[in-house]
Design an enzyme around this catalytic site. Structure first.
Site, PDB file in Angstrom:
ATOM      1  N   SER A  34       0.823  -1.203   0.000  1.00 16.68           N
ATOM      2  CA  SER A  34       0.000   0.000   0.000  1.00 16.68           C
ATOM      3  C   SER A  34       0.862   1.260   0.000  1.00 16.68           C
ATOM      4  CB  SER A  34      -0.932  -0.002   1.215  1.00 16.68           C
ATOM      5  OG  SER A  34      -0.200  -0.225   2.406  1.00 16.68           O
ATOM      6  N   ASN A 121      -2.012  -2.691  13.124  1.00 20.67           N
ATOM      7  CA  ASN A 121      -3.469  -2.530  13.075  1.00 20.67           C
ATOM      8  C   ASN A 121      -3.935  -1.292  13.844  1.00 20.67           C
ATOM      9  OD1 ASN A 121      -3.251  -4.884  11.702  1.00 20.67           O
ATOM     10  ND2 ASN A 121      -4.142  -6.193  13.304  1.00 20.67           N
ATOM     11  N   THR A 166     -40.626  26.302  -9.012  1.00 20.76           N
ATOM     12  CA  THR A 166     -40.882  24.952  -8.504  1.00 20.76           C
ATOM     13  C   THR A 166     -41.188  24.136  -9.757  1.00 20.76           C
ATOM     14  OG1 THR A 166     -43.265  25.217  -8.249  1.00 20.76           O
ATOM     15  CG2 THR A 166     -41.924  25.862  -6.360  1.00 20.76           C
ATOM     16  N   HIS A 167     -40.782  22.905  -9.775  1.00 20.42           N
ATOM     17  CA  HIS A 167     -40.920  22.058 -10.978  1.00 20.42           C
ATOM     18  C   HIS A 167     -40.223  22.683 -12.187  1.00 20.42           C
ATOM     19  CE1 HIS A 167     -44.187  19.973  -8.754  1.00 20.42           C
ATOM     20  NE2 HIS A 167     -44.484  21.196  -8.377  1.00 20.42           N
ATOM     21  N   SER A 288     -15.163  26.091 -27.484  1.00 18.15           N
ATOM     22  CA  SER A 288     -15.256  24.812 -28.169  1.00 18.15           C
ATOM     23  C   SER A 288     -14.161  24.765 -29.217  1.00 18.15           C
ATOM     24  CB  SER A 288     -16.639  24.704 -28.820  1.00 18.15           C
ATOM     25  OG  SER A 288     -16.578  23.890 -29.969  1.00 18.15           O
ATOM     26  N   LYS A 294     -19.155  29.334 -29.010  1.00 15.42           N
ATOM     27  CA  LYS A 294     -19.429  28.684 -27.726  1.00 15.42           C
ATOM     28  C   LYS A 294     -18.594  29.230 -26.564  1.00 15.42           C
ATOM     29  CE  LYS A 294     -21.495  25.368 -26.800  1.00 15.42           C
ATOM     30  NZ  LYS A 294     -21.341  23.972 -27.171  1.00 15.42           N
ATOM     31  N   ASN A 296     -18.361  27.658 -22.690  1.00 16.00           N
ATOM     32  CA  ASN A 296     -18.917  26.536 -21.929  1.00 16.00           C
ATOM     33  C   ASN A 296     -18.675  26.663 -20.427  1.00 16.00           C
ATOM     34  OD1 ASN A 296     -19.745  25.330 -24.320  1.00 16.00           O
ATOM     35  ND2 ASN A 296     -17.768  24.323 -24.582  1.00 16.00           N
ATOM     36  N   GLU A 301     -19.802  22.229 -14.519  1.00 19.03           N
ATOM     37  CA  GLU A 301     -20.034  20.887 -15.061  1.00 19.03           C
ATOM     38  C   GLU A 301     -19.099  19.864 -14.426  1.00 19.03           C
ATOM     39  OE1 GLU A 301     -21.678  21.398 -19.561  1.00 19.03           O
ATOM     40  OE2 GLU A 301     -19.623  22.001 -19.227  1.00 19.03           O
ATOM     41  N   TYR A 328      -9.230  -6.926  12.645  1.00 19.05           N
ATOM     42  CA  TYR A 328      -8.605  -6.404  11.424  1.00 19.05           C
ATOM     43  C   TYR A 328      -8.622  -7.457  10.321  1.00 19.05           C
ATOM     44  CZ  TYR A 328      -5.351  -4.486   8.066  1.00 19.05           C
ATOM     45  OH  TYR A 328      -4.795  -4.013   6.904  1.00 19.05           O
ATOM     46  N   GLN A 333      -7.342  -2.244   4.168  1.00 18.17           N
ATOM     47  CA  GLN A 333      -6.354  -1.437   3.437  1.00 18.17           C
ATOM     48  C   GLN A 333      -7.043  -0.658   2.302  1.00 18.17           C
ATOM     49  OE1 GLN A 333      -2.203  -2.787   2.967  1.00 18.17           O
ATOM     50  NE2 GLN A 333      -2.680  -2.978   0.798  1.00 18.17           N
ATOM     51  N   LYS A 336      -8.321   3.496   2.134  1.00 18.32           N
ATOM     52  CA  LYS A 336      -7.534   4.732   2.004  1.00 18.32           C
ATOM     53  C   LYS A 336      -7.715   5.500   0.719  1.00 18.32           C
ATOM     54  CE  LYS A 336      -4.266   2.741   5.065  1.00 18.32           C
ATOM     55  NZ  LYS A 336      -5.157   1.533   5.038  1.00 18.32           N
TER      56      LYS A 336
END
Ligand code: ARG
Length: 470
Positions: A34, A121, A166-167, A288, A294, A296, A301, A328, A333, A336
Protein backbone atom coordinates in the site's frame (compact mmCIF):
# COMPACT_ATOMS: atom_id res chain seq x y z
CA UNK A 1 18.25 -14.28 11.50
CA UNK A 2 14.82 -12.83 10.82
CA UNK A 3 14.49 -10.56 7.82
CA UNK A 4 11.34 -8.73 8.67
CA UNK A 5 10.29 -6.25 5.96
CA UNK A 6 11.12 -3.46 8.37
CA UNK A 7 14.56 -4.90 8.91
CA UNK A 8 15.58 -6.43 5.66
CA UNK A 9 18.74 -6.43 3.63
CA UNK A 10 18.28 -3.93 0.79
CA UNK A 11 17.88 -5.63 -2.57
CA UNK A 12 16.75 -8.90 -1.04
CA UNK A 13 13.18 -10.16 -0.69
CA UNK A 14 11.95 -9.85 2.88
CA UNK A 15 10.78 -12.67 5.11
CA UNK A 16 8.39 -11.98 7.93
CA UNK A 17 10.04 -13.95 10.65
CA UNK A 18 11.87 -17.19 11.01
CA UNK A 19 8.54 -18.87 10.54
CA UNK A 20 8.73 -18.11 6.82
CA UNK A 21 11.05 -20.00 4.54
CA UNK A 22 10.01 -18.87 1.09
CA UNK A 23 9.53 -15.41 -0.32
CA UNK A 24 6.49 -13.69 -1.78
CA UNK A 25 5.74 -13.92 -5.48
CA UNK A 26 6.95 -10.63 -7.01
CA UNK A 27 3.49 -9.83 -8.32
CA UNK A 28 2.00 -10.43 -4.90
CA UNK A 29 4.58 -8.08 -3.39
CA UNK A 30 3.08 -5.31 -5.49
CA UNK A 31 -0.48 -6.53 -5.03
CA UNK A 32 -0.10 -6.53 -1.28
CA UNK A 33 1.71 -3.23 -0.95
CA UNK A 34 0.00 0.00 0.00
CA UNK A 35 3.07 2.26 0.09
CA UNK A 36 2.14 3.81 -3.26
CA UNK A 37 -0.84 5.49 -1.59
CA UNK A 38 -0.29 5.29 2.15
CA UNK A 39 2.88 7.37 1.86
CA UNK A 40 0.28 10.13 2.26
CA UNK A 41 0.17 9.16 5.95
CA UNK A 42 3.90 9.75 6.55
CA UNK A 43 3.61 12.79 8.85
CA UNK A 44 0.92 11.14 10.93
CA UNK A 45 2.87 7.89 11.10
CA UNK A 46 5.87 9.81 12.42
CA UNK A 47 3.71 11.74 14.91
CA UNK A 48 2.14 8.52 16.16
CA UNK A 49 5.52 6.84 16.51
CA UNK A 50 7.05 9.78 18.37
CA UNK A 51 4.15 9.69 20.85
CA UNK A 52 4.37 5.92 21.19
CA UNK A 53 8.17 5.96 21.72
CA UNK A 54 7.95 8.67 24.37
CA UNK A 55 5.14 6.83 26.12
CA UNK A 56 7.22 3.61 26.21
CA UNK A 57 9.94 5.52 28.03
CA UNK A 58 7.49 7.21 30.40
CA UNK A 59 6.14 3.77 31.31
CA UNK A 60 9.63 2.38 31.85
CA UNK A 61 9.42 -0.05 28.92
CA UNK A 62 12.46 1.54 27.25
CA UNK A 63 14.92 4.04 28.65
CA UNK A 64 14.68 7.78 28.15
CA UNK A 65 17.92 7.67 26.18
CA UNK A 66 16.51 4.99 23.87
CA UNK A 67 13.35 7.03 23.34
CA UNK A 68 15.52 10.06 22.58
CA UNK A 69 17.42 8.14 19.89
CA UNK A 70 14.17 6.84 18.41
CA UNK A 71 12.58 10.30 18.31
CA UNK A 72 15.74 11.79 16.76
CA UNK A 73 15.68 9.09 14.11
CA UNK A 74 12.02 9.73 13.34
CA UNK A 75 12.67 13.47 13.02
CA UNK A 76 15.56 12.70 10.67
CA UNK A 77 13.13 10.78 8.48
CA UNK A 78 10.82 13.80 8.53
CA UNK A 79 13.66 15.99 7.30
CA UNK A 80 14.64 13.44 4.66
CA UNK A 81 11.07 13.40 3.41
CA UNK A 82 10.99 17.20 3.28
CA UNK A 83 14.20 17.11 1.24
CA UNK A 84 12.71 14.46 -1.01
CA UNK A 85 15.31 11.83 -0.21
CA UNK A 86 13.01 9.43 1.68
CA UNK A 87 11.33 7.52 -1.11
CA UNK A 88 10.51 4.00 0.02
CA UNK A 89 9.87 1.44 -2.69
CA UNK A 90 7.25 -1.26 -3.07
CA UNK A 91 9.43 -3.76 -1.17
CA UNK A 92 8.73 -1.88 2.08
CA UNK A 93 5.05 -2.85 1.72
CA UNK A 94 3.53 0.05 3.61
CA UNK A 95 4.35 3.34 5.29
CA UNK A 96 4.63 1.72 8.72
CA UNK A 97 7.28 -0.75 7.62
CA UNK A 98 9.01 1.89 5.53
CA UNK A 99 9.43 4.19 8.51
CA UNK A 100 10.46 1.39 10.87
CA UNK A 101 13.04 0.09 8.42
CA UNK A 102 14.54 3.51 7.80
CA UNK A 103 14.60 4.13 11.55
CA UNK A 104 16.58 0.96 12.13
CA UNK A 105 18.99 1.95 9.34
CA UNK A 106 19.43 5.34 11.00
CA UNK A 107 19.65 4.45 14.71
CA UNK A 108 20.48 0.77 14.71
CA UNK A 109 19.11 -1.89 17.02
CA UNK A 110 17.37 0.54 19.36
CA UNK A 111 14.96 1.25 16.50
CA UNK A 112 13.77 -2.33 16.80
CA UNK A 113 12.23 -1.45 20.17
CA UNK A 114 9.74 1.06 18.80
CA UNK A 115 7.16 -1.50 17.79
CA UNK A 116 6.84 -2.82 21.35
CA UNK A 117 3.25 -2.93 22.55
CA UNK A 118 1.64 -1.91 19.29
CA UNK A 119 0.69 -3.45 15.96
CA UNK A 120 0.25 -2.04 12.51
CA UNK A 121 -3.47 -2.53 13.07
CA UNK A 122 -3.77 0.10 15.77
CA UNK A 123 -1.01 2.09 14.09
CA UNK A 124 -2.78 2.43 10.75
CA UNK A 125 -6.04 3.34 12.50
CA UNK A 126 -4.21 6.03 14.44
CA UNK A 127 -2.54 7.43 11.33
CA UNK A 128 -5.75 7.53 9.37
CA UNK A 129 -7.64 9.32 12.12
CA UNK A 130 -4.87 11.88 12.62
CA UNK A 131 -4.73 12.48 8.89
CA UNK A 132 -8.48 12.85 8.51
CA UNK A 133 -8.71 15.16 11.50
CA UNK A 134 -6.19 17.47 9.87
CA UNK A 135 -8.06 17.43 6.56
CA UNK A 136 -11.37 18.10 8.30
CA UNK A 137 -9.84 21.18 9.91
CA UNK A 138 -8.68 22.40 6.49
CA UNK A 139 -12.08 21.68 4.98
CA UNK A 140 -13.76 23.71 7.71
CA UNK A 141 -11.63 26.72 6.74
CA UNK A 142 -12.51 26.19 3.09
CA UNK A 143 -16.22 25.79 3.83
CA UNK A 144 -16.14 29.03 5.75
CA UNK A 145 -14.45 30.82 2.85
CA UNK A 146 -17.03 29.38 0.48
CA UNK A 147 -19.86 30.60 2.73
CA UNK A 148 -18.27 34.04 2.97
CA UNK A 149 -18.02 34.19 -0.82
CA UNK A 150 -21.72 33.36 -1.15
CA UNK A 151 -22.48 35.98 1.47
CA UNK A 152 -20.55 38.72 -0.34
CA UNK A 153 -22.44 37.91 -3.51
CA UNK A 154 -25.74 37.87 -1.64
CA UNK A 155 -24.95 41.24 -0.12
CA UNK A 156 -24.53 42.73 -3.59
CA UNK A 157 -27.85 41.31 -4.73
CA UNK A 158 -30.44 41.88 -2.03
CA UNK A 159 -32.34 44.16 -4.41
CA UNK A 160 -31.75 42.07 -7.50
CA UNK A 161 -34.74 39.87 -8.23
CA UNK A 162 -34.73 36.48 -9.85
CA UNK A 163 -37.65 34.24 -10.80
CA UNK A 164 -38.17 31.52 -8.23
CA UNK A 165 -39.12 28.10 -9.55
CA UNK A 166 -40.88 24.95 -8.50
CA UNK A 167 -40.92 22.06 -10.98
CA UNK A 168 -38.60 24.35 -12.99
CA UNK A 169 -41.72 26.40 -13.74
CA UNK A 170 -41.79 30.07 -12.82
CA UNK A 171 -43.39 30.28 -9.38
CA UNK A 172 -42.76 33.52 -7.48
CA UNK A 173 -40.05 36.16 -7.74
CA UNK A 174 -37.30 36.20 -5.15
CA UNK A 175 -34.55 38.39 -3.91
CA UNK A 176 -31.43 36.89 -5.50
CA UNK A 177 -29.79 37.17 -2.09
CA UNK A 178 -32.50 34.91 -0.66
CA UNK A 179 -31.71 32.31 -3.31
CA UNK A 180 -27.97 32.48 -2.53
CA UNK A 181 -28.65 32.38 1.21
CA UNK A 182 -30.30 28.99 0.74
CA UNK A 183 -26.86 27.68 -0.26
CA UNK A 184 -25.35 29.42 2.74
CA UNK A 185 -27.74 27.43 4.95
CA UNK A 186 -26.62 24.17 3.32
CA UNK A 187 -23.02 25.18 3.94
CA UNK A 188 -23.83 25.86 7.55
CA UNK A 189 -25.20 22.34 7.93
CA UNK A 190 -22.13 20.96 6.17
CA UNK A 191 -19.95 22.67 8.76
CA UNK A 192 -22.01 21.30 11.63
CA UNK A 193 -21.91 17.81 10.20
CA UNK A 194 -18.17 17.97 9.73
CA UNK A 195 -17.71 19.10 13.32
CA UNK A 196 -19.77 16.13 14.51
CA UNK A 197 -17.81 13.70 12.36
CA UNK A 198 -14.61 15.18 13.75
CA UNK A 199 -15.66 14.17 17.26
CA UNK A 200 -15.84 10.54 16.23
CA UNK A 201 -12.62 10.77 14.23
CA UNK A 202 -10.82 12.16 17.23
CA UNK A 203 -10.67 8.97 19.31
CA UNK A 204 -7.44 7.00 19.74
CA UNK A 205 -7.19 3.31 18.87
CA UNK A 206 -3.47 3.26 19.71
CA UNK A 207 -2.54 0.58 22.20
CA UNK A 208 -5.27 -1.79 21.10
CA UNK A 209 -2.30 -3.59 19.52
CA UNK A 210 -3.23 -6.37 17.08
CA UNK A 211 -6.73 -6.92 18.45
CA UNK A 212 -6.65 -7.83 22.13
CA UNK A 213 -4.52 -5.25 23.84
CA UNK A 214 -1.00 -5.95 25.09
CA UNK A 215 0.71 -7.28 28.23
CA UNK A 216 3.27 -4.47 27.87
CA UNK A 217 2.53 -1.87 30.56
CA UNK A 218 1.61 0.94 28.19
CA UNK A 219 -0.39 4.08 28.88
CA UNK A 220 -2.97 4.61 26.16
CA UNK A 221 -4.19 7.85 27.67
CA UNK A 222 -0.72 9.32 27.44
CA UNK A 223 -0.36 8.70 23.69
CA UNK A 224 -3.93 9.86 23.13
CA UNK A 225 -3.25 13.14 24.96
CA UNK A 226 0.06 13.64 23.15
CA UNK A 227 -1.67 13.24 19.81
CA UNK A 228 -4.56 15.54 20.72
CA UNK A 229 -7.21 12.81 20.78
CA UNK A 230 -10.20 13.63 22.96
CA UNK A 231 -10.75 10.04 24.05
CA UNK A 232 -9.61 6.45 23.51
CA UNK A 233 -11.53 3.48 22.11
CA UNK A 234 -12.90 1.44 24.98
CA UNK A 235 -12.76 -1.92 23.21
CA UNK A 236 -9.59 -3.14 21.51
CA UNK A 237 -11.43 -5.16 18.83
CA UNK A 238 -13.61 -2.21 17.94
CA UNK A 239 -10.55 0.05 17.95
CA UNK A 240 -8.73 -1.84 15.19
CA UNK A 241 -11.74 -2.71 13.05
CA UNK A 242 -13.90 0.41 13.19
CA UNK A 243 -14.08 2.59 10.10
CA UNK A 244 -17.41 4.26 10.94
CA UNK A 245 -15.60 7.56 11.17
CA UNK A 246 -14.42 7.26 7.57
CA UNK A 247 -17.88 6.25 6.35
CA UNK A 248 -19.38 9.19 8.19
CA UNK A 249 -16.85 11.53 6.68
CA UNK A 250 -17.61 10.20 3.19
CA UNK A 251 -21.32 10.70 3.84
CA UNK A 252 -20.71 14.28 4.99
CA UNK A 253 -18.49 14.88 1.95
CA UNK A 254 -21.17 13.40 -0.30
CA UNK A 255 -23.68 15.92 1.02
CA UNK A 256 -21.22 18.76 0.53
CA UNK A 257 -20.88 17.60 -3.06
CA UNK A 258 -24.67 17.39 -3.46
CA UNK A 259 -24.87 21.04 -2.45
CA UNK A 260 -22.06 22.12 -4.75
CA UNK A 261 -23.57 20.10 -7.55
CA UNK A 262 -27.00 21.67 -7.17
CA UNK A 263 -25.58 25.17 -7.34
CA UNK A 264 -23.50 24.07 -10.32
CA UNK A 265 -26.61 22.85 -12.07
CA UNK A 266 -28.27 26.21 -11.51
CA UNK A 267 -25.27 28.13 -12.81
CA UNK A 268 -25.23 25.91 -15.90
CA UNK A 269 -28.92 26.63 -16.52
CA UNK A 270 -28.52 30.34 -15.79
CA UNK A 271 -25.62 30.59 -18.22
CA UNK A 272 -27.65 29.08 -21.06
CA UNK A 273 -29.04 31.39 -23.71
CA UNK A 274 -32.52 30.28 -22.69
CA UNK A 275 -32.09 31.76 -19.19
CA UNK A 276 -29.18 34.18 -19.69
CA UNK A 277 -29.36 35.17 -16.01
CA UNK A 278 -25.57 35.10 -15.74
CA UNK A 279 -22.75 35.60 -18.15
CA UNK A 280 -19.55 33.65 -17.73
CA UNK A 281 -16.33 35.61 -17.62
CA UNK A 282 -13.23 34.38 -19.36
CA UNK A 283 -11.74 33.35 -15.98
CA UNK A 284 -13.64 30.07 -15.75
CA UNK A 285 -15.23 29.40 -19.12
CA UNK A 286 -13.73 27.62 -22.07
CA UNK A 287 -14.46 27.59 -25.78
CA UNK A 288 -15.26 24.81 -28.17
CA UNK A 289 -12.61 23.44 -30.50
CA UNK A 290 -15.14 23.54 -33.32
CA UNK A 291 -17.89 26.09 -32.66
CA UNK A 292 -16.46 29.60 -32.43
CA UNK A 293 -19.52 31.08 -30.73
CA UNK A 294 -19.43 28.68 -27.73
CA UNK A 295 -18.55 29.55 -24.15
CA UNK A 296 -18.92 26.54 -21.93
CA UNK A 297 -19.51 26.34 -18.16
CA UNK A 298 -16.82 23.70 -17.61
CA UNK A 299 -16.23 24.51 -13.97
CA UNK A 300 -19.77 23.84 -12.69
CA UNK A 301 -20.03 20.89 -15.06
CA UNK A 302 -16.90 19.35 -13.60
CA UNK A 303 -18.11 19.92 -10.06
CA UNK A 304 -21.42 18.27 -10.94
CA UNK A 305 -19.54 15.42 -12.60
CA UNK A 306 -17.04 14.86 -9.80
CA UNK A 307 -19.85 14.49 -7.29
CA UNK A 308 -20.32 10.92 -8.48
CA UNK A 309 -16.82 9.89 -7.45
CA UNK A 310 -17.38 10.92 -3.87
CA UNK A 311 -20.69 9.01 -3.74
CA UNK A 312 -18.81 6.06 -5.21
CA UNK A 313 -16.17 6.15 -2.47
CA UNK A 314 -18.91 6.14 0.17
CA UNK A 315 -20.59 3.15 -1.44
CA UNK A 316 -17.26 1.36 -1.85
CA UNK A 317 -16.31 1.69 1.81
CA UNK A 318 -19.75 0.62 3.04
CA UNK A 319 -19.36 -2.45 0.87
CA UNK A 320 -15.85 -3.18 2.17
CA UNK A 321 -17.16 -3.06 5.72
CA UNK A 322 -20.37 -5.01 5.49
CA UNK A 323 -18.98 -8.51 5.59
CA UNK A 324 -15.92 -8.15 7.78
CA UNK A 325 -15.62 -10.41 10.79
CA UNK A 326 -13.79 -8.90 13.74
CA UNK A 327 -11.19 -7.67 13.94
CA UNK A 328 -8.61 -6.40 11.42
CA UNK A 329 -8.82 -7.82 7.90
CA UNK A 330 -6.63 -6.79 5.02
CA UNK A 331 -9.76 -5.56 3.22
CA UNK A 332 -9.37 -2.52 5.45
CA UNK A 333 -6.35 -1.44 3.44
CA UNK A 334 -8.97 -0.52 0.82
CA UNK A 335 -10.24 2.30 3.05
CA UNK A 336 -7.53 4.73 2.00
CA UNK A 337 -7.55 5.59 -1.67
CA UNK A 338 -11.24 6.47 -1.76
CA UNK A 339 -10.97 8.55 1.37
CA UNK A 340 -7.91 10.39 0.05
CA UNK A 341 -9.61 11.02 -3.27
CA UNK A 342 -12.84 12.16 -1.64
CA UNK A 343 -10.95 14.71 0.46
CA UNK A 344 -9.03 15.97 -2.56
CA UNK A 345 -12.11 16.12 -4.76
CA UNK A 346 -14.24 17.94 -2.22
CA UNK A 347 -11.46 20.39 -1.53
CA UNK A 348 -10.83 21.07 -5.21
CA UNK A 349 -14.52 21.55 -5.91
CA UNK A 350 -14.93 24.02 -3.05
CA UNK A 351 -11.91 25.95 -4.27
CA UNK A 352 -13.19 25.95 -7.85
CA UNK A 353 -16.65 27.13 -6.79
CA UNK A 354 -15.14 29.97 -4.76
CA UNK A 355 -13.26 31.13 -7.86
CA UNK A 356 -16.34 30.69 -10.03
CA UNK A 357 -18.47 32.79 -7.69
CA UNK A 358 -15.81 35.42 -7.16
CA UNK A 359 -14.67 35.97 -10.69
CA UNK A 360 -16.27 33.50 -13.03
CA UNK A 361 -19.78 34.81 -13.40
CA UNK A 362 -21.73 38.05 -13.54
CA UNK A 363 -25.44 38.22 -12.87
CA UNK A 364 -27.33 40.11 -15.58
CA UNK A 365 -29.61 42.58 -13.75
CA UNK A 366 -31.44 43.79 -16.89
CA UNK A 367 -32.26 40.32 -18.02
CA UNK A 368 -33.31 39.31 -14.50
CA UNK A 369 -35.59 42.35 -14.18
CA UNK A 370 -37.13 41.54 -17.52
CA UNK A 371 -37.65 37.93 -16.47
CA UNK A 372 -39.40 38.74 -13.19
CA UNK A 373 -41.66 41.29 -14.90
CA UNK A 374 -42.89 39.10 -17.72
CA UNK A 375 -44.84 36.24 -16.21
CA UNK A 376 -47.71 35.37 -13.91
CA UNK A 377 -45.55 34.94 -10.83
CA UNK A 378 -47.68 37.64 -9.17
CA UNK A 379 -50.92 35.64 -9.48
CA UNK A 380 -50.78 34.38 -5.88
CA UNK A 381 -50.57 37.96 -4.68
CA UNK A 382 -53.76 38.80 -6.54
CA UNK A 383 -55.51 35.96 -4.76
CA UNK A 384 -54.02 37.15 -1.44
CA UNK A 385 -55.32 40.65 -2.27
CA UNK A 386 -58.87 39.31 -2.45
CA UNK A 387 -58.35 37.23 0.68
CA UNK A 388 -57.37 40.42 2.53
CA UNK A 389 -60.72 41.84 1.39
CA UNK A 390 -62.75 38.98 2.78
CA UNK A 391 -62.91 36.57 -0.18
CA UNK A 392 -62.25 32.95 0.86
CA UNK A 393 -58.88 31.78 -0.54
CA UNK A 394 -60.27 28.93 -2.65
CA UNK A 395 -62.74 31.24 -4.35
CA UNK A 396 -60.09 33.92 -4.95
CA UNK A 397 -57.77 31.25 -6.36
CA UNK A 398 -60.48 30.19 -8.84
CA UNK A 399 -61.21 33.75 -9.98
CA UNK A 400 -57.56 34.58 -10.55
CA UNK A 401 -57.00 31.29 -12.37
CA UNK A 402 -59.78 32.27 -14.80
CA UNK A 403 -58.22 35.67 -15.39
CA UNK A 404 -54.76 34.16 -15.98
CA UNK A 405 -56.25 31.77 -18.52
CA UNK A 406 -57.90 34.63 -20.41
CA UNK A 407 -54.66 36.67 -20.32
CA UNK A 408 -52.68 33.74 -21.70
CA UNK A 409 -55.15 33.38 -24.57
CA UNK A 410 -54.90 37.08 -25.34
CA UNK A 411 -51.13 37.25 -24.87
CA UNK A 412 -51.23 39.89 -22.13
CA UNK A 413 -49.93 40.03 -18.55
CA UNK A 414 -51.93 40.80 -15.40
CA UNK A 415 -50.44 44.27 -15.23
CA UNK A 416 -51.89 44.99 -18.71
CA UNK A 417 -55.47 44.31 -17.60
CA UNK A 418 -57.48 47.56 -17.18
CA UNK A 419 -59.17 48.32 -13.86
CA UNK A 420 -62.73 47.94 -15.23
CA UNK A 421 -61.96 44.37 -16.17
CA UNK A 422 -60.50 43.64 -12.74
CA UNK A 423 -63.70 44.90 -11.23
CA UNK A 424 -65.73 42.61 -13.47
CA UNK A 425 -63.75 39.71 -12.02
CA UNK A 426 -64.46 40.93 -8.47
CA UNK A 427 -65.76 44.30 -7.24
CA UNK A 428 -63.17 44.35 -4.42
CA UNK A 429 -60.37 45.20 -6.89
CA UNK A 430 -59.24 48.84 -6.78
CA UNK A 431 -56.46 50.96 -8.28
CA UNK A 432 -53.90 49.65 -5.73
CA UNK A 433 -53.96 46.23 -7.40
CA UNK A 434 -51.36 47.61 -9.83
CA UNK A 435 -48.92 48.20 -6.99
CA UNK A 436 -49.50 44.67 -5.70
CA UNK A 437 -48.62 43.32 -9.15
CA UNK A 438 -45.13 44.87 -9.15
CA UNK A 439 -42.49 42.15 -8.70
CA UNK A 440 -40.72 44.31 -6.12
CA UNK A 441 -43.93 44.45 -4.12
CA UNK A 442 -44.48 40.71 -4.55
CA UNK A 443 -41.05 40.05 -3.02
CA UNK A 444 -41.28 42.73 -0.34
CA UNK A 445 -44.62 41.41 0.90
CA UNK A 446 -43.22 38.00 1.89
CA UNK A 447 -42.28 38.97 5.39
CA UNK A 448 -43.03 35.69 7.15
CA UNK A 449 -40.02 34.33 9.03
CA UNK A 450 -37.61 32.76 6.56
CA UNK A 451 -39.37 34.45 3.62
CA UNK A 452 -37.87 36.44 0.76
CA UNK A 453 -39.16 39.88 1.89
CA UNK A 454 -36.21 42.28 1.61
CA UNK A 455 -36.38 43.10 5.30
CA UNK A 456 -36.16 39.41 6.21
CA UNK A 457 -33.32 38.86 3.75
CA UNK A 458 -31.26 41.65 5.28
CA UNK A 459 -31.82 40.13 8.73
CA UNK A 460 -30.80 36.69 7.49
CA UNK A 461 -27.71 38.13 5.86
CA UNK A 462 -26.56 39.71 9.10
CA UNK A 463 -27.12 36.50 11.05
CA UNK A 464 -25.20 34.45 8.50
CA UNK A 465 -22.33 36.94 8.49
CA UNK A 466 -21.91 36.35 12.20
CA UNK A 467 -22.07 32.59 11.78
CA UNK A 468 -19.36 32.69 9.11
CA UNK A 469 -17.09 35.27 10.73
CA UNK A 470 -13.50 34.09 11.27
N1 ARG B 1 -1.13 -1.51 5.14
C1 ARG B 1 -2.09 -1.96 6.10
C2 ARG B 1 -3.40 -1.20 5.94
O1 ARG B 1 -3.36 -0.22 5.28
C3 ARG B 1 -1.55 -1.76 7.48
C4 ARG B 1 -2.10 -2.69 8.48
C5 ARG B 1 -1.63 -4.06 8.16
N2 ARG B 1 -1.92 -5.00 9.18
C6 ARG B 1 -1.84 -6.31 8.98
N3 ARG B 1 -2.13 -7.07 9.96
N4 ARG B 1 -1.51 -6.81 7.81
O2 ARG B 1 -4.41 -1.58 6.45
Amino acid sequence: MATHPANRIPGKQPRWSQRFEGVLHPFIVRFNASIRFDFTLLQEDLDGSVAHGRMLAACGVITAAEAGQIVDGLETIRREAAAGTFRPGVDTEDIHFAVERRLIELVGDVGKKLHTGRSRNDQVGTDLRLWLRGRIDELEILLRRYGQTLLRLAEDHVDTMIPGYTHLQRAQPLSLAHHLLAYVEMTQRDRQRLAQVRQRVNVSPLGAAALAGTPVPIDRRRTAAALGFADIYRNSLDAVSDRDFAVEFLAAASLMMVHLSRLSEEVILWASQEFAFVSLTDRCATGSSLMPQKKNPDVPELVRGKTGRVFGHLQALLTVMKGLPLAYNKDLQEDKEGLFDAVQTTRDCLEAMIILLEEGLRFQPRRLAEAVGSDFANATDVADYLVARGVPFREAYGLVGGLVKACLQEGVLLQDVPLERWQQVHPAFAEDIFTVLQPRQVVAARLSEGGTGFVRVREALEQAKTAFAD
